[in-house]
Design a protein around this motif. Sequence first.
Motif, mmCIF file in Angstrom:
data_model
loop_
_atom_site.group_PDB
_atom_site.id
_atom_site.type_symbol
_atom_site.label_atom_id
_atom_site.label_comp_id
_atom_site.label_asym_id
_atom_site.label_seq_id
_atom_site.Cartn_x
_atom_site.Cartn_y
_atom_site.Cartn_z
ATOM 1 N N VAL A 64 34.369 17.422 -16.282
ATOM 2 C CA VAL A 64 34.514 17.210 -17.723
ATOM 3 C C VAL A 64 34.141 15.779 -18.076
ATOM 4 O O VAL A 64 34.530 14.832 -17.378
ATOM 5 C CB VAL A 64 35.948 17.536 -18.189
ATOM 6 C CG1 VAL A 64 36.123 17.233 -19.674
ATOM 7 C CG2 VAL A 64 36.271 18.997 -17.907
ATOM 8 N N ALA A 65 33.390 15.636 -19.174
ATOM 9 C CA ALA A 65 33.001 14.327 -19.689
ATOM 10 C C ALA A 65 33.661 14.107 -21.044
ATOM 11 O O ALA A 65 33.774 15.035 -21.846
ATOM 12 C CB ALA A 65 31.481 14.241 -19.832
ATOM 13 N N PHE A 87 30.431 20.105 -17.432
ATOM 14 C CA PHE A 87 29.280 20.395 -16.585
ATOM 15 C C PHE A 87 29.768 21.287 -15.454
ATOM 16 O O PHE A 87 30.816 21.044 -14.864
ATOM 17 C CB PHE A 87 28.681 19.108 -16.014
ATOM 18 C CG PHE A 87 28.077 18.222 -17.073
ATOM 19 C CD1 PHE A 87 26.755 18.364 -17.444
ATOM 20 C CD2 PHE A 87 28.851 17.258 -17.711
ATOM 21 C CE1 PHE A 87 26.203 17.556 -18.429
ATOM 22 C CE2 PHE A 87 28.316 16.452 -18.692
ATOM 23 C CZ PHE A 87 26.989 16.596 -19.056
ATOM 24 N N VAL A 88 29.003 22.339 -15.149
ATOM 25 C CA VAL A 88 29.386 23.267 -14.087
ATOM 26 C C VAL A 88 28.224 23.403 -13.108
ATOM 27 O O VAL A 88 27.106 23.730 -13.503
ATOM 28 C CB VAL A 88 29.764 24.655 -14.650
ATOM 29 C CG1 VAL A 88 30.118 25.613 -13.516
ATOM 30 C CG2 VAL A 88 30.907 24.539 -15.642
ATOM 31 N N VAL A 89 28.518 23.132 -11.837
ATOM 32 C CA VAL A 89 27.551 23.343 -10.758
ATOM 33 C C VAL A 89 28.047 24.542 -9.961
ATOM 34 O O VAL A 89 29.165 24.541 -9.453
ATOM 35 C CB VAL A 89 27.437 22.106 -9.841
ATOM 36 C CG1 VAL A 89 26.503 22.386 -8.672
ATOM 37 C CG2 VAL A 89 26.980 20.884 -10.622
ATOM 38 N N ASP A 90 27.211 25.588 -9.884
ATOM 39 C CA ASP A 90 27.564 26.776 -9.109
ATOM 40 C C ASP A 90 26.297 27.363 -8.503
ATOM 41 O O ASP A 90 25.251 26.704 -8.514
ATOM 42 C CB ASP A 90 28.322 27.794 -9.965
ATOM 43 C CG ASP A 90 27.550 28.275 -11.187
ATOM 44 O OD1 ASP A 90 26.307 28.157 -11.210
ATOM 45 O OD2 ASP A 90 28.187 28.777 -12.133
ATOM 46 N N ASP A 91 26.381 28.580 -7.994
ATOM 47 C CA ASP A 91 25.220 29.185 -7.331
ATOM 48 C C ASP A 91 24.059 29.456 -8.280
ATOM 49 O O ASP A 91 22.939 29.681 -7.835
ATOM 50 C CB ASP A 91 25.626 30.457 -6.581
ATOM 51 C CG ASP A 91 26.269 31.504 -7.475
ATOM 52 O OD1 ASP A 91 26.685 31.169 -8.601
ATOM 53 O OD2 ASP A 91 26.364 32.675 -7.041
ATOM 54 N N THR A 95 24.989 23.894 -15.577
ATOM 55 C CA THR A 95 25.092 24.176 -17.007
ATOM 56 C C THR A 95 25.979 23.129 -17.658
ATOM 57 O O THR A 95 26.800 22.479 -17.002
ATOM 58 C CB THR A 95 25.694 25.571 -17.301
ATOM 59 O OG1 THR A 95 26.975 25.673 -16.683
ATOM 60 C CG2 THR A 95 24.803 26.684 -16.806
ATOM 61 N N VAL A 96 25.789 22.953 -18.966
ATOM 62 C CA VAL A 96 26.658 22.096 -19.767
ATOM 63 C C VAL A 96 27.197 22.951 -20.900
ATOM 64 O O VAL A 96 26.480 23.795 -21.457
ATOM 65 C CB VAL A 96 25.925 20.855 -20.304
ATOM 66 C CG1 VAL A 96 24.785 21.213 -21.262
ATOM 67 C CG2 VAL A 96 26.908 19.895 -20.990
ATOM 68 N N GLU A 97 28.475 22.754 -21.224
ATOM 69 C CA GLU A 97 29.117 23.486 -22.305
ATOM 70 C C GLU A 97 29.860 22.493 -23.190
ATOM 71 O O GLU A 97 30.672 21.701 -22.705
ATOM 72 C CB GLU A 97 30.103 24.500 -21.728
ATOM 73 C CG GLU A 97 30.842 25.283 -22.782
ATOM 74 C CD GLU A 97 31.853 26.249 -22.167
ATOM 75 O OE1 GLU A 97 32.507 26.956 -22.947
ATOM 76 O OE2 GLU A 97 31.993 26.303 -20.930
ATOM 77 N N ALA A 115 24.202 25.342 -22.317
ATOM 78 C CA ALA A 115 22.793 25.332 -21.920
ATOM 79 C C ALA A 115 22.670 25.183 -20.409
ATOM 80 O O ALA A 115 23.466 24.488 -19.770
ATOM 81 C CB ALA A 115 22.052 24.182 -22.599
ATOM 82 N N HIS A 116 21.671 25.861 -19.843
ATOM 83 C CA HIS A 116 21.322 25.702 -18.435
ATOM 84 C C HIS A 116 20.465 24.438 -18.336
ATOM 85 O O HIS A 116 19.581 24.220 -19.166
ATOM 86 C CB HIS A 116 20.551 26.924 -17.939
ATOM 87 C CG HIS A 116 20.227 26.855 -16.484
ATOM 88 N ND1 HIS A 116 21.177 27.043 -15.508
ATOM 89 C CD2 HIS A 116 19.068 26.587 -15.847
ATOM 90 C CE1 HIS A 116 20.603 26.911 -14.329
ATOM 91 N NE2 HIS A 116 19.323 26.634 -14.514
ATOM 92 N N LEU A 117 20.704 23.605 -17.329
ATOM 93 C CA LEU A 117 19.999 22.331 -17.197
ATOM 94 C C LEU A 117 19.115 22.301 -15.957
ATOM 95 O O LEU A 117 19.447 22.907 -14.935
ATOM 96 C CB LEU A 117 21.002 21.178 -17.116
ATOM 97 C CG LEU A 117 21.941 21.011 -18.307
ATOM 98 C CD1 LEU A 117 22.987 19.950 -18.008
ATOM 99 C CD2 LEU A 117 21.150 20.665 -19.559
ATOM 100 N N GLN A 118 18.011 21.565 -16.072
ATOM 101 C CA GLN A 118 17.079 21.340 -14.976
ATOM 102 C C GLN A 118 16.878 19.836 -14.808
ATOM 103 O O GLN A 118 17.059 19.076 -15.770
ATOM 104 C CB GLN A 118 15.714 21.985 -15.297
ATOM 105 C CG GLN A 118 15.739 23.474 -15.469
ATOM 106 C CD GLN A 118 16.021 24.188 -14.167
ATOM 107 O OE1 GLN A 118 15.651 23.727 -13.086
ATOM 108 N NE2 GLN A 118 16.691 25.326 -14.244
#
Length: 137
Positions: A64-65, A87-91, A95-97, A115-118
């Motif tokens: 969390v930010a 921010f969520v890092v998973d398989d 993503t950021v929410e 949103a999905h992030l790259q």
Amino acid sequence: MADEQRTPDELNDVEKTVFYDPEAGTAEVGEVVGKIEGAFRYALVVERGPRAGLTYVLGEGETVAGRSDDVEIFLGDVTVSRRHARFVVDDRGLTVEDLRSTNGTYVNAERHDKAHLQPGDEVIIGKFHLVVAGGHG
């Protein structure tokens, strides 16, 4: 062992999110928008705004930010909500929410609830411009 005595790799083993201060020289940095050296999948580099140059390495799971004392990424400015974004890092990747923040969360200049992030994407939270970097994890 105090955090000041640990190497960045040792901190990554203990902490879900750690930060890198380029002026302290605590880790080796590659290209900001491409890859940063290290065993992690994603990092956020403060490109513009307060604390420019600081890098937050994201561990697996949620980070969390905001400007509250209990968040993993502290962004100290009144333009940032207390719990602004997650921010969520998973398989599936990163993503950021937005967490119902007052000023919203922007990805590549567009406001998003989620949103999905790259690597190379820019996330704007208040005055902070964060660029997603990829690692080697």
